[in-house]
Design an enzyme around this catalytic site. Sequence first.
Site, short mmCIF file in Angstrom:
data_model
loop_
_atom_site.label_atom_id
_atom_site.label_comp_id
_atom_site.label_asym_id
_atom_site.label_seq_id
_atom_site.Cartn_x
_atom_site.Cartn_y
_atom_site.Cartn_z
N SER A 163 0.84 -1.19 0.00
CA SER A 163 0.00 0.00 0.00
C SER A 163 0.89 1.26 0.00
CB SER A 163 -0.95 -0.04 1.20
OG SER A 163 -2.00 0.87 1.05
N GLU A 257 -9.52 -4.93 -6.54
CA GLU A 257 -9.43 -4.03 -5.39
C GLU A 257 -9.21 -2.59 -5.84
OE1 GLU A 257 -5.80 -3.15 -3.32
OE2 GLU A 257 -5.00 -5.10 -3.94
N HIS A 287 -7.69 -5.85 -0.18
CA HIS A 287 -6.46 -5.07 -0.23
C HIS A 287 -5.39 -5.73 0.66
CE1 HIS A 287 -3.94 -1.54 -0.52
NE2 HIS A 287 -4.02 -1.30 0.77
#
Length: 324
Positions: A163, A257, A287
């Site tokens: 991320s 996602e 995620h």
Amino acid sequence: MGTSGAGVPRSASLRAQLAAVASVAGLRQVNGLLPANRAGIWAGRGLIAGVMAAFGPTLPGTSVVQVEVGGLRGEWVRAAGVEHGEQAIYYIHGSGYVVCSARTHRGLASRLSKATGLPVFLIDYRLAPEHRFPAAAEDVAAGYRWLLEKGYRAADLVIGGDSAGGHLALDLLLHNDRTGIDQPAGAFMFSPLIDLTLTLAEQQDRRRPDPMAPASAGRRLVRLYTRGQPADSPRLRLEIPPGAALPPLFVQAGAEEMLSDDARRLRGMADAAGVRCELELWPGRIHVFQALPLLVPEAGPALRRAAEFVRSALAEAQIRERVS
């Protein structure tokens, strides 16, 4: 490079599909309602820590050694039976720059350590809103320099990130390229955040709601870190210049996602710049599913493929050194 491999399944498991549906009705709604103030941030940090602990707990027998040197904080994570050696993984956790920590990602680090047989150094970088840009990026760069100063050769290190940690990992590689610092053997990223405006994420979120959080909630978090900075700042809007001396990249994301288009964008930038990049889009919508093995069965196989990349990157780096 392709977007899948022989080990990537064609469809998501039933458990992963059910988890996504339940999360859209639950976790997404809660995250969307949390305000970007002190109380909301505290609640968000607690919520994510609980999810990570429940569905991605640290493996039994894992060794954790805290590190605090000057302003640098982090921890060494070694799965049972893994010893310190000449090679290691340097891992940069995600968080939207706000909600996670080395502790929340300890379970993921323990599984990476077990899969690769390597110790994992988790950098515990400063979080927003207490610390804005470029605090996190500076801490990540300091952690890499610290590993080199400790005696690790760059060719014996592989960087990982998820991320926002993917954005920080790419920023570090570009910083190394600009300043002449030796690059690691490779870098792998799970669901990397590349577009900090979250425009790509918003477009994907409109097509199918992301189970973890609305794109608007992600944007609120990121702004706590980037507030006061121009959107086109080269340290925030990352671009890989042609001919950049970056190591091989390995990227995994859920095909549906919110950050799947960010993963595609990273691969596109790498291809255009002549940087090797393998992209795997796994069916499903969770995620950073690699961190949640008790929720998403695909987490184990995906981590094993990431471990294969780590071993291959380290072996190739050794070969390059011998022939250079």
